[in-house]
Scaffold this motif. Structure first.
Motif, short mmCIF file in Angstrom:
data_model
loop_
_atom_site.label_atom_id
_atom_site.label_comp_id
_atom_site.label_asym_id
_atom_site.label_seq_id
_atom_site.Cartn_x
_atom_site.Cartn_y
_atom_site.Cartn_z
N THR A 181 -0.98 -7.61 -11.28
CA THR A 181 -0.71 -8.89 -10.63
C THR A 181 0.70 -8.90 -10.05
O THR A 181 1.59 -8.21 -10.56
CB THR A 181 -0.88 -10.07 -11.61
OG1 THR A 181 -0.49 -11.28 -10.96
CG2 THR A 181 0.00 -9.90 -12.83
N LEU A 182 0.89 -9.68 -8.99
CA LEU A 182 2.22 -9.87 -8.40
C LEU A 182 2.89 -11.11 -8.97
O LEU A 182 4.07 -11.35 -8.68
CB LEU A 182 2.11 -10.01 -6.88
CG LEU A 182 1.39 -8.87 -6.14
CD1 LEU A 182 1.46 -9.11 -4.64
CD2 LEU A 182 1.99 -7.52 -6.51
N CYS A 184 2.54 -14.22 -8.21
CA CYS A 184 2.93 -15.16 -7.14
C CYS A 184 2.08 -16.43 -7.24
O CYS A 184 0.86 -16.35 -7.25
CB CYS A 184 2.71 -14.53 -5.76
SG CYS A 184 3.77 -13.14 -5.42
N THR A 187 -0.51 -19.31 -3.71
CA THR A 187 -0.98 -18.44 -2.63
C THR A 187 -2.25 -18.96 -1.97
O THR A 187 -2.65 -18.44 -0.94
CB THR A 187 -1.22 -17.01 -3.16
OG1 THR A 187 -2.03 -17.07 -4.34
CG2 THR A 187 0.09 -16.32 -3.49
N TYR A 206 3.94 -14.49 2.05
CA TYR A 206 3.11 -13.42 2.63
C TYR A 206 3.82 -12.08 2.52
O TYR A 206 3.21 -11.06 2.16
CB TYR A 206 2.80 -13.74 4.10
CG TYR A 206 2.07 -12.62 4.81
CD1 TYR A 206 0.70 -12.45 4.65
CD2 TYR A 206 2.77 -11.71 5.60
CE1 TYR A 206 0.04 -11.40 5.28
CE2 TYR A 206 2.11 -10.66 6.23
CZ TYR A 206 0.75 -10.52 6.07
OH TYR A 206 0.10 -9.48 6.69
N ARG A 208 6.02 -11.21 0.35
CA ARG A 208 6.03 -10.80 -1.06
C ARG A 208 4.70 -10.13 -1.42
O ARG A 208 4.67 -9.13 -2.14
CB ARG A 208 6.26 -12.03 -1.95
CG ARG A 208 6.12 -11.75 -3.44
CD ARG A 208 7.26 -10.88 -3.95
NE ARG A 208 7.05 -10.49 -5.34
CZ ARG A 208 6.46 -9.38 -5.73
NH1 ARG A 208 5.99 -8.51 -4.83
NH2 ARG A 208 6.33 -9.08 -7.00
N ASN A 209 3.58 -10.68 -0.93
CA ASN A 209 2.28 -10.07 -1.21
C ASN A 209 2.16 -8.71 -0.53
O ASN A 209 1.63 -7.75 -1.11
CB ASN A 209 1.16 -11.00 -0.76
CG ASN A 209 0.82 -12.06 -1.78
OD1 ASN A 209 -0.16 -11.96 -2.51
ND2 ASN A 209 1.64 -13.10 -1.86
N ALA A 557 -6.04 -11.56 -2.41
CA ALA A 557 -5.05 -12.57 -2.07
C ALA A 557 -5.53 -13.92 -2.58
O ALA A 557 -6.70 -14.26 -2.44
CB ALA A 557 -4.85 -12.63 -0.55
N SER A 589 -2.73 -11.63 -6.26
CA SER A 589 -1.48 -12.37 -6.12
C SER A 589 -1.03 -12.95 -7.45
O SER A 589 0.17 -13.01 -7.74
CB SER A 589 -1.65 -13.50 -5.10
OG SER A 589 -2.09 -13.02 -3.86
#
Length: 604
Positions: A181-182, A184, A187, A206, A208-209, A557, A589
């Motif tokens: 996972t990021l 974030c 999203t 965006y 960052r993803n 996403a 995300s």
């Protein structure tokens, strides 16, 4: 392909400055890299590698609590527990909070810094090297460093204390070996605004993803042989095109061997999975208690002891690693066995009367830390199981979940509307559960159901007006006109008949696990070479790319769920036990539970 192993290999190189920083040192991290490292390694493991202190570079230079490597006692404690304990007064699972010490210049120590290549982190580094506290600095960045930022660092290094600058591409959190996972948030707004004038409001998110997905490929050392995307999503198309452009223009992505298929999806294609109750250990903890950066907060739960108010669930915990995908029934049996085994072991080692020799005493003391650690592990999982069972009972989740599964998996409007109205009137059903049931009904019967009647019943059942308004928000976000074709009614008749047959044969034991995420239909079709190009087009297809790839990286996403992570893990395990076929890594995300998904939905 293993996300945790990739980050661990970076950490192993970090703590030695990639072989150029021997001896005692300080590890400097920012908020992002703190989370990354804490997911892959424990406090004890990092302090045992000649790291005297771990500090956040993005906090003011002030008196802090430090922790010597000789004071580390818990092999199961999380790195982030220690970092945040040192900076903000938190406690890890077993380590006492050390006494304060003054964080002054330590010219006898070297520093290794690992940060994201952002303006904020560069500013903190410049402040650090302009007035250096340590004899030398070894700088590592979790993504690609621009020429402009590198120039700023060079100009600030007037004392020539920076000895090296490298890029280590660990810009993601490895939750499981095959789940990344990021981390974030918000999203869903980014995905919904893609291709519109409002997309400019989400450019940093965006980017960052895009950076995080690039980092995943670089950390795994994979250049995709093909890139596909969800055809119904403008965001997936944009991300696929931009990533392909970066790969073609940057030699750093070029690795030997056949690369994986990269598939970019959008959460809006399957809004049902994040709304469902969960029945596997890791997913249940996240849904009912919250599992953030491997931490679970139990403070306030009935009967919880002080040392269990905050616990860690990570891959370093053998019991959790082996049972995170176990269902609720299997989990109860596994915890009973864990408790029985521990009781037998303590009985064998607790008879002090048998300590007749110095050797007996030495053996007892050598085993004591291990017994103490096992005691904490047993207490932790018993406490978690007890709280999960309490919440299942208090929230009537067995009954609610069975109806959720029926709404998600079958068309039967007359039966569903009758039971839904009963649930909305029932005071024993919790308000958040009433909201989820209303949303599941609206998604399935968007065109044929009586939505006004359902919304009115939700209001009478105690759901607030702004929450009732989420029905319309959900249909704008992921209704028939927005999402792809795979959610309801478009799966082939044979698969429907097979699932119906299995459910009727296996009976009640299968009633809480009927739902299959859309993701798994897609993955299974990839494995058969039958994923249609009309629904998931290519932006890149290398020469000789096979329709049945051996490796697949899926990025969603808008976020993934632990249910999808469990299904992917089960798929990978089945492939390994079979012919050693396709392996899949799932990334997203963020990792949603129903609460986080609905919070983001409210912001649309």
């Amino acid at each position: 392909m293993n996300g945790i192993a990739a980050i661990k290999s970076y950490v192993d190189r970090l703590v030695t400055g990639d072989g150029k920083c021997r001896g005692m040192k300080v590890l400097l991290l920012d908020g992002s890299t703190t989370q990354v490292v804490s997911c892959a390694t424990s406090q004890t493991q990092i302090l045992a590698r000649d790291v005297f202190l771990v500090s956040r570079i993005d906090t003011p230079k002030r008196s802090t609590n430090t922790q010597s490597s000789t004071n580390a006692t818990s092999s199961s404690s999380s790195m982030e527990d220690h970092y945040e304990m040192a900076q903000d007064g938190y406690h890890d699972e077993e380590t006492k909070s050390p006494s304060p010490g003054t964080f002054q210049k330590m010219s006898h120590l070297r520093a290794v810094a690992y940060v994201r290549p952002t303006e904020a982190s560069i500013t903190h580094l410049i402040s650090e090297i302009s007035n250096p506290r340590f004899s030398e600095y070894h700088l590592f960045f979790s993504g690609m460093l621009t020429t402009g930022l590198l120039r700023r660092l060079a100009e600030a290094d007037e004392y020539e204390c920076v000895k090296q600058v490298q890029e280590f591409y660990g810009d993601f959190l490895p939750i499981n070996d095959d789940l990344l996972t990021l981390n974030c948030r918000d999203t869903l707004q980014m995905t919904q605004s893609a291709g519109t004038a409002w997309a400019r409001d989400h450019v940093p998110l965006y980017q960052r993803n895009k950076d995080g997905l690039s980092s995943i490929l670089l950390a795994l050392r994979k250049q995709p042989s093909a890139i596909r995307y969800q055809g119904s999503s403008p965001l997936a198309l944009q991300l696929a095109r931009d990533l392909q452009e970066s790969i073609s223009q940057n030699q750093i992505f070029h690795f030997r061997g056949e690369g994986p298929l990269l598939l970019i999806l959008d959460r809006m294609d399957d809004p049902v999975t994040p709304l469902l109750s969960q029945w596997t250990y890791q997913a249940m903890v996240h849904e009912l208690l919250g599992l953030n950066n491997n931490r679970v907060i139990l403070k306030g739960a009935p009967g919880i002891k002080k040392d269990l108010e905050e616990v860690v669930l990570s891959s370093d915990d053998e019991f959790f690693r082996n049972n995170r995908h176990a269902n609720f029934g299997e989990l109860g049996e596994a915890i009973k066995k864990l408790l029985d085994d521990f009781q037998k072991q303590t009985q064998q080692n607790s008879n002090v009367a048998n300590l007749n020799t110095i050797e007996d005493m030495q053996n007892f003391m050598e085993k004591f830390p291990q017994i103490r650690s096992q005691s904490h592990t047993v207490s932790k999982h018993v406490a978690l199981m007890g709280e999960l069972a309490r919440l299942v009972d208090v929230c009537s989740l067995m009954d609610v979940s069975q109806f959720e599964q029926e709404l998600a998996c079958a068309d039967d409007h007359s039966s569903h509307i009758r039971e839904l109205l009963e649930k909305l009137e029932n005071p024993n059903v919790q308000t958040p559960d009433k909201l989820r049931l209303g949303l599941l009904y609206a998604l399935r019967y968007e065109e044929t159901g009586n939505l006004n009647r359902v919304k009115s019943a939700m209001s009478k059942g105690g759901v607030s007006n702004d929450m009732v308004g989420l029905v319309d928000v959900m249909l704008r976000y992921a209704g028939n006109k927005s999402r792809g074709p795979g959610l309801y009614g478009n799966r082939d008749a044979l698969s429907k008949m097979t699932k119906s047959f299995l459910t009727s044969v296996q009976g009640v034991s299968n009633v809480y696990a009927q739902h299959e995420p859309v993701l798994m239909d897609i993955v299974n079709n990839i494995g058969k070479g039958k994923l249609k190009e009309s629904s998931h087009p290519y932006v890149h297809r290398g020469n000789g790319f096979a329709n049945k790839p051996q490796e697949v990286i899926v990025f969603m996403a808008g976020g993934v769920t632990y249910e999808e992570g469990t299904k992917i893990s089960e798929f990978n395990e089945a492939q390994r036990k079979g012919s050693g076929g396709m392996q899949v890594i799932l990334a997203g995300s963020t990792i949603h539970n129903s609460t986080s998904f609905l919070e983001e939905l409210r912001n649309l």
